[in-house]
Design a protein around this motif. Structure first.
Motif, PDB file in Angstrom:
ATOM      1  N   ARG A  91       1.680  -0.560   6.285  1.00  0.00           N
ATOM      2  CA  ARG A  91       2.378  -0.389   7.558  1.00  0.00           C
ATOM      3  C   ARG A  91       3.239  -1.592   7.924  1.00  0.00           C
ATOM      4  N   ALA A  92       2.717  -2.804   7.687  1.00  0.00           N
ATOM      5  CA  ALA A  92       3.424  -4.003   8.143  1.00  0.00           C
ATOM      6  C   ALA A  92       4.731  -4.216   7.379  1.00  0.00           C
ATOM      7  N   ILE A  93       4.859  -3.593   6.206  1.00  0.00           N
ATOM      8  CA  ILE A  93       6.127  -3.701   5.488  1.00  0.00           C
ATOM      9  C   ILE A  93       7.057  -2.544   5.847  1.00  0.00           C
ATOM     10  N   ARG A 119       6.444  10.272   7.173  1.00  0.00           N
ATOM     11  CA  ARG A 119       6.824  11.136   6.050  1.00  0.00           C
ATOM     12  C   ARG A 119       5.648  11.301   5.092  1.00  0.00           C
ATOM     13  N   ALA A 120       4.866  10.229   4.944  1.00  0.00           N
ATOM     14  CA  ALA A 120       3.723  10.277   4.023  1.00  0.00           C
ATOM     15  C   ALA A 120       2.697  11.321   4.441  1.00  0.00           C
ATOM     16  N   MET A 121       2.575  11.580   5.732  1.00  0.00           N
ATOM     17  CA  MET A 121       1.592  12.549   6.229  1.00  0.00           C
ATOM     18  C   MET A 121       2.262  13.827   6.719  1.00  0.00           C
ATOM     19  N   ALA A 122       3.533  14.008   6.417  1.00  0.00           N
ATOM     20  CA  ALA A 122       4.263  15.168   6.937  1.00  0.00           C
ATOM     21  C   ALA A 122       3.704  16.463   6.340  1.00  0.00           C
ATOM     22  N   ALA A 138       0.857  -1.195   0.000  1.00  0.00           N
ATOM     23  CA  ALA A 138       0.000   0.000   0.000  1.00  0.00           C
ATOM     24  C   ALA A 138       0.891   1.242   0.000  1.00  0.00           C
ATOM     25  N   GLY A 139       1.023   1.851  -1.168  1.00  0.00           N
ATOM     26  CA  GLY A 139       1.967   2.949  -1.349  1.00  0.00           C
ATOM     27  C   GLY A 139       1.689   4.148  -0.463  1.00  0.00           C
ATOM     28  N   LYS A 140       0.468   4.298   0.006  1.00  0.00           N
ATOM     29  CA  LYS A 140       0.175   5.480   0.809  1.00  0.00           C
ATOM     30  C   LYS A 140       0.949   5.495   2.121  1.00  0.00           C
ATOM     31  N   ALA A 141       1.412   4.326   2.581  1.00  0.00           N
ATOM     32  CA  ALA A 141       2.165   4.284   3.841  1.00  0.00           C
ATOM     33  C   ALA A 141       3.492   5.048   3.706  1.00  0.00           C
ATOM     34  N   PHE A 142       4.176   4.825   2.619  1.00  0.00           N
ATOM     35  CA  PHE A 142       5.353   5.626   2.234  1.00  0.00           C
ATOM     36  C   PHE A 142       5.767   5.223   0.825  1.00  0.00           C
ATOM     37  N   LEU A 143       5.837   6.200  -0.056  1.00  0.00           N
ATOM     38  CA  LEU A 143       6.167   5.903  -1.444  1.00  0.00           C
ATOM     39  C   LEU A 143       7.268   6.834  -1.945  1.00  0.00           C
ATOM     40  N   SER A 144       8.222   6.265  -2.621  1.00  0.00           N
ATOM     41  CA  SER A 144       9.244   7.062  -3.321  1.00  0.00           C
ATOM     42  C   SER A 144       9.723   6.186  -4.470  1.00  0.00           C
ATOM     43  N   ARG A 145      10.502   6.790  -5.371  1.00  0.00           N
ATOM     44  CA  ARG A 145      10.939   5.995  -6.517  1.00  0.00           C
ATOM     45  C   ARG A 145      11.862   4.852  -6.103  1.00  0.00           C
TER      46      ARG A 145
END
Ligand SMILES: *Cc1c(COP(=O)(O)O)cnc(C)c1O
Length: 463
Positions: free
Chosen positions: A323-325, A423-426, A94-101
């Protein structure tokens, strides 16, 4: 009754365990492996290291506050999830947890698929080379532009969230000359948080289409009539930070029941079910998350049993851990600024970040742990509240914790398990600069998302 008095706990919150902070851990210098990333340890001088690099060097090179992400831990968790579910199932991060290239490339290398829920996430995924077929597009209000981009790119599935969206996606796909694979997201009447769940007929929330009153069955009926859509399955996501598998059990049973109704009415067996994400992690030593192989076995058993009972072939299962990852793989490093003892209450420890880099404590009453990491200390424990530098008394990072009483300005402290939804919600509250994410692996540290600069702020402010 207020929302926070809900029997399943505050929605999307991590329920505060009463009394958790009444006693300090026996050894404040110990690093509980449940809450810290896998390569985290202390060196011979007592300083914390990750991926073989000490925090003093990391702070000097990258500054504070900053998120340090243990890349080999991230990769190991991806592998654990895909090995646990095996080739007969699909794991979507689930990319919304934290996503970057960089994250997208790791996912590709480790064989995972990716959930996105906005045009921005889709762009990041495609730009980093994720094959569109391995992307799922989510959201309760996808814009026409987002749907067009997702369909044109050829995403592997769009998860339909409303009756209007069924028609909207079908029309766009038809106009683009495509037949878009879709799932229908249903709400199964299960609300699950942490250690409890409640099962009801209806759910009062914005996502999905209710199973209740035959609404989901009607959605299937409509989707099957539209040329632009290829209905491949049913999707259900029941909550977040869940430890109790009972909620998934009820959810899977209700979804399989719908598959049986679809077979009876239309003579087709939908080939896939997606049971969503929401698996819990340890934020403190009190949390006991399950391992991916236990979760895979439990979910597989439930689905197989329910399908056998209904005379259905077992569909292909997918899951969507975020989150679990990523959650356990990162910690936030802060420098202590001011220390304010409040006689008879607690000591306020102010750090150089706060609610702009971790909103979860303010938003959900989330619990975190904290440790002094630039050195060890044998001083007596003191009860602290770790707070940020923002103009808000709710700007709390760790509500109640113990740190050594010789803590001093300039010490480095770290909050573990901040890889997901931090960071995703920063935010830029108080025109603060969002911290960098630094990936650390085998003695190498590399910025994957750089720190914002004041020039970045001024560039958006066009006068
Ligand atoms: C947020 C979300 C997830 C991931 O949740 P985690 O708690 O991070 O595992 C998975 N699927 C859907 C549809 C979501 O909205």
């Amino acid at each position: 009754m207020s929302r926070s008095a809900h029997p399943a706990g505050p929605r999307h919150a991590d329920v505060m365990t009463e009394g958790h902070y009444t006693a300090p851990a026996e050894d404040l210098n110990a690093l509980d492996e449940k809450v810290w990333a896998r390569t985290v340890t202390r060196d011979e001088h007592g300083a914390l290291t990750v991926g073989g690099i000490g925090v003093a060097r990391l702070a000097e090179e990258f500054g504070t506050p900053a998120y340090f992400l243990d890349e080999s831990d991230f990769r190991a968790r991806c592998r654990a999830w895909s090995d646990a579910f095996g080739p007969g199932a699909d794991v979507f991060y689930a990319g919304k947890a934290f996503l970057s290239r960089a994250v997208v490339r790791w996912l590709q290398e480790e064989g995972l698929n990716l959930d996105v829920c906005s045009g921005g996430e889709l762009t990041t995924a495609l730009d980093a080379g994720m094959p569109a077929a391995r992307i799922a597009f989510h959201g309760n209000n996808k814009t026409v532009d987002e749907i067009e981009r997702a369909v044109s790119a050829g995403v592997g599935r769009i998860v339909l969230d409303s009756f209007q969206e069924i028609v909207r996606v079908a029309h766009i796909a038809q106009r683009l000359g495509r037949r878009q694979p879709v799932q229908i997201r249903v709400t199964v009447g299960v609300e699950a948080h942490t250690h409890e769940f409640i099962a009801t007929a209806h759910e009062d929330q914005k996502f999905g289409i209710a199973l209740a009153d035959g609404q989901a069955a009607e959605a299937v009926r409509r989707a099957l009539t539209l040329d632009g859509l290829e209905l491949i399955g049913i999707h259900s996501h029941i909550g977040s930070q869940i430890f109790d598998m009972a909620g998934f059990e009820v959810s899977a049973r209700r979804v399989v029941q719908l598959l049986a109704e679809v077979r009876d009415e239309h003579g087709i067996e939908l080939p896939e079910i997606d049971l969503g994400g929401g698996l819990g992690i340890a934020y403190t030593s009190d949390d006991d998350p399950r391992e991916p192989h236990e979760i895979a076995k439990a979910l597989g058993d439930i689905v197989t049993r329910e399908c056998e009972a209904n005379g259905l072939a077992t569909p292909r299962i997918s899951v969507e851990p975020g989150r679990a990852i990523v959650g356990p793989t990162a910690f936030t490093l802060y420098e202590v600024g001011t220390i304010k003892p409040l006689e008879g209450l607690r000591t306020y420890v102010s750090v150089d970040g706060g609610m702009s880099d971790n909103i979860r404590t303010a938003l959900y009453d989330a619990e975190y742990s904290v440790a002094l990491v630039s050195r060890t200390s044998d001083a007596e424990p003191m009860l602290v509240r770790v707070v940020g530098k923002h103009c808000e008394s709710g700007d709390i990072v760790v509500k109640d914790a113990f740190l050594p009483s010789d803590l001093a300005p300039g010490d480095l402290i770290a909050v573990p398990a901040t890889g997901a939804y931090c960071r995703a919600m920063a935010s830029n509250y108080n025109h603060s600069l969002r911290p960098p994410v630094v990936a650390v692996r085998d003695g190498q540290a590399r910025v994957i998302v750089r720190r914002e600069t004041e020039e970045d702020l001024l560039r958006l402010d066009v006068g």
